[in-house]
Design a protein around this motif. Sequence first.
Motif, mmCIF file in Angstrom:
data_model
loop_
_atom_site.group_PDB
_atom_site.id
_atom_site.type_symbol
_atom_site.label_atom_id
_atom_site.label_comp_id
_atom_site.label_asym_id
_atom_site.label_seq_id
_atom_site.Cartn_x
_atom_site.Cartn_y
_atom_site.Cartn_z
ATOM 1 N N PRO A 155 0.824 -1.220 0.000
ATOM 2 C CA PRO A 155 0.000 0.000 0.000
ATOM 3 C C PRO A 155 0.848 1.255 0.000
ATOM 4 O O PRO A 155 2.021 1.242 0.381
ATOM 5 C CB PRO A 155 -0.803 -0.128 1.303
ATOM 6 C CG PRO A 155 0.079 -0.947 2.194
ATOM 7 C CD PRO A 155 0.786 -1.920 1.297
ATOM 8 N N LEU A 156 0.250 2.350 -0.426
ATOM 9 C CA LEU A 156 0.897 3.643 -0.324
ATOM 10 C C LEU A 156 0.923 4.084 1.134
ATOM 11 O O LEU A 156 0.086 3.652 1.945
ATOM 12 C CB LEU A 156 0.148 4.687 -1.154
ATOM 13 C CG LEU A 156 0.154 4.527 -2.668
ATOM 14 C CD1 LEU A 156 -0.710 5.608 -3.305
ATOM 15 C CD2 LEU A 156 1.560 4.578 -3.223
ATOM 16 N N PRO A 157 1.865 4.949 1.513
ATOM 17 C CA PRO A 157 1.856 5.500 2.871
ATOM 18 C C PRO A 157 0.514 6.162 3.171
ATOM 19 O O PRO A 157 -0.050 6.867 2.338
ATOM 20 C CB PRO A 157 2.993 6.534 2.832
ATOM 21 C CG PRO A 157 3.906 6.069 1.748
ATOM 22 C CD PRO A 157 3.012 5.447 0.715
ATOM 23 N N PRO A 177 -3.566 -0.644 6.566
ATOM 24 C CA PRO A 177 -3.047 -1.991 6.285
ATOM 25 C C PRO A 177 -4.118 -3.077 6.357
ATOM 26 O O PRO A 177 -4.111 -4.001 5.551
ATOM 27 C CB PRO A 177 -1.968 -2.189 7.361
ATOM 28 C CG PRO A 177 -1.591 -0.818 7.791
ATOM 29 C CD PRO A 177 -2.831 0.002 7.671
ATOM 30 N N ALA A 178 -5.036 -2.962 7.314
ATOM 31 C CA ALA A 178 -6.076 -3.979 7.444
ATOM 32 C C ALA A 178 -6.998 -3.976 6.227
ATOM 33 O O ALA A 178 -7.377 -5.040 5.716
ATOM 34 C CB ALA A 178 -6.868 -3.746 8.722
ATOM 35 N N SER A 179 -7.355 -2.786 5.751
ATOM 36 C CA SER A 179 -8.196 -2.699 4.560
ATOM 37 C C SER A 179 -7.457 -3.240 3.336
ATOM 38 O O SER A 179 -8.043 -3.939 2.499
ATOM 39 C CB SER A 179 -8.627 -1.247 4.318
ATOM 40 O OG SER A 179 -9.434 -0.768 5.370
ATOM 41 N N GLU A 214 -7.374 -10.263 0.060
ATOM 42 C CA GLU A 214 -8.054 -11.538 0.272
ATOM 43 C C GLU A 214 -9.249 -11.685 -0.665
ATOM 44 O O GLU A 214 -9.512 -12.784 -1.174
ATOM 45 C CB GLU A 214 -8.487 -11.650 1.731
ATOM 46 C CG GLU A 214 -7.320 -11.810 2.703
ATOM 47 C CD GLU A 214 -7.786 -11.908 4.146
ATOM 48 O OE1 GLU A 214 -8.936 -12.317 4.378
ATOM 49 O OE2 GLU A 214 -7.004 -11.563 5.046
ATOM 50 N N THR A 215 -9.976 -10.590 -0.888
ATOM 51 C CA THR A 215 -11.081 -10.636 -1.855
ATOM 52 C C THR A 215 -10.557 -10.916 -3.253
ATOM 53 O O THR A 215 -11.095 -11.766 -3.983
ATOM 54 C CB THR A 215 -11.861 -9.315 -1.846
ATOM 55 O OG1 THR A 215 -12.404 -9.096 -0.540
ATOM 56 C CG2 THR A 215 -12.992 -9.349 -2.863
ATOM 57 N N ALA A 216 -9.497 -10.213 -3.646
ATOM 58 C CA ALA A 216 -8.914 -10.424 -4.973
ATOM 59 C C ALA A 216 -8.439 -11.857 -5.153
ATOM 60 O O ALA A 216 -8.511 -12.415 -6.259
ATOM 61 C CB ALA A 216 -7.759 -9.448 -5.192
ATOM 62 N N GLN A 217 -7.942 -12.459 -4.078
ATOM 63 C CA GLN A 217 -7.435 -13.835 -4.154
ATOM 64 C C GLN A 217 -8.547 -14.828 -4.507
ATOM 65 O O GLN A 217 -8.282 -15.876 -5.103
ATOM 66 C CB GLN A 217 -6.788 -14.215 -2.823
ATOM 67 C CG GLN A 217 -5.943 -15.465 -2.857
ATOM 68 C CD GLN A 217 -5.178 -15.655 -1.556
ATOM 69 O OE1 GLN A 217 -5.668 -15.330 -0.471
ATOM 70 N NE2 GLN A 217 -3.965 -16.182 -1.647
ATOM 71 N N ALA A 232 3.287 -9.998 9.375
ATOM 72 C CA ALA A 232 2.301 -8.946 9.207
ATOM 73 C C ALA A 232 2.701 -7.744 10.023
ATOM 74 O O ALA A 232 3.485 -7.846 10.959
ATOM 75 C CB ALA A 232 0.912 -9.435 9.620
ATOM 76 N N GLY A 233 2.137 -6.608 9.698
ATOM 77 C CA GLY A 233 2.404 -5.382 10.440
ATOM 78 C C GLY A 233 2.200 -4.196 9.540
ATOM 79 O O GLY A 233 2.187 -4.318 8.307
ATOM 80 N N ALA A 234 2.050 -3.035 10.132
ATOM 81 C CA ALA A 234 1.777 -1.827 9.344
ATOM 82 C C ALA A 234 2.895 -1.543 8.364
ATOM 83 O O ALA A 234 2.671 -1.007 7.286
ATOM 84 C CB ALA A 234 1.572 -0.639 10.282
#
Length: 347
Positions: free
Chosen positions: A43-45, A49-51, A57-60, A81-83
């Motif tokens: 993701p961009l700054p 992260p959760a979204s 997961e949806t794309a998968q 995992a982590g931000a």
Amino acid sequence: MERPYRLVTRLDPPSSTAGPRPPYRRFVARSQDGDRTVLLTAPLPGADPASFRAEAETAQRLAVPWTLPVTEISGVGGATAGADDTWYISPYVPALPLPVALAVHGAPLPEETVRAIGAALAETLAALHAQGVTHAGVTPAAVLLTADGPRLTCFGAARTTDQVEPDAAPERATGGLPRPPGDVHGLGTVLAYAATGHTVPERDELPPALRPTVTACLTREPAHRPAAAALLAALAPPTPHETVLGSASSLLTPGWLPARVVAALARQSAALLSADLHSADAATGRLSDAAAGRPSHAAAGRPSDASASRPSRAAAGQPPFDASAGRPSDATPAPPGRPAEHHGNGN
């Protein structure tokens, strides 16, 4: 804990480069054992992260044409995992982001190439919309060009951040949620950019044959935009011998990409192979040192890929090659045309 992938190079131009901003950050990466080369998306700054992980997961779970499948997600199945360590993995294929392809070509893309891109993306969106899914990430920079067709990436990007891009559908600027008509507006922006070199062209700048389609996609009123399936039929109409709706495949014949773009894809592939050989040579040298009882470069406090005569690109703070430039270079020229519109902060 060792991370499972190391970055080889960025796929997108540096943030200072003029042009549409990619919705996500994308890198060519390699597994730590060196066996797999992948496309790593992060993701961009400022994105949540959760979204980001939920969208991955949806794309998968989706199976639609002209996309890159998601094969691994950080924080899922034991991955870290982590931000600051949020990413997902897709298979790597030699690819150029659409803005880079225009820069390499040195001009807006030919009409037949634009039509093929539009038909493929319309086919993707039609499949998603038929399942009740909105892509929410259709922008020029989200489109990758490969030898056998475009790939639409950055699924769900608009749902991971509160920031609304300047070229987003008008309803998004007033707080509207991503919906299929917004995807169609995004497709219109992609076609306009590919055909003219900028995302907000004058109507007369568009190729006459594409003008009605692009103009309809960019209509301000969402209800007046065409459906993705109708766009596919308009861009890739069935031939007299077809009994079903046409497919973008009929337009993706040899020669669908300009020669300079094809050459840039070949250079990217060759540069990655060269990086593989360099790594293999360095590993062979370390094994030879160990077999001869000599200290390795690492044991001597030197980088394993350092040269006695000159520093490597990595030692100079540069990637082994720059996929974002379509050639072994760190500079990506902006496409010609009017001065680029403002596209927000860089990545």
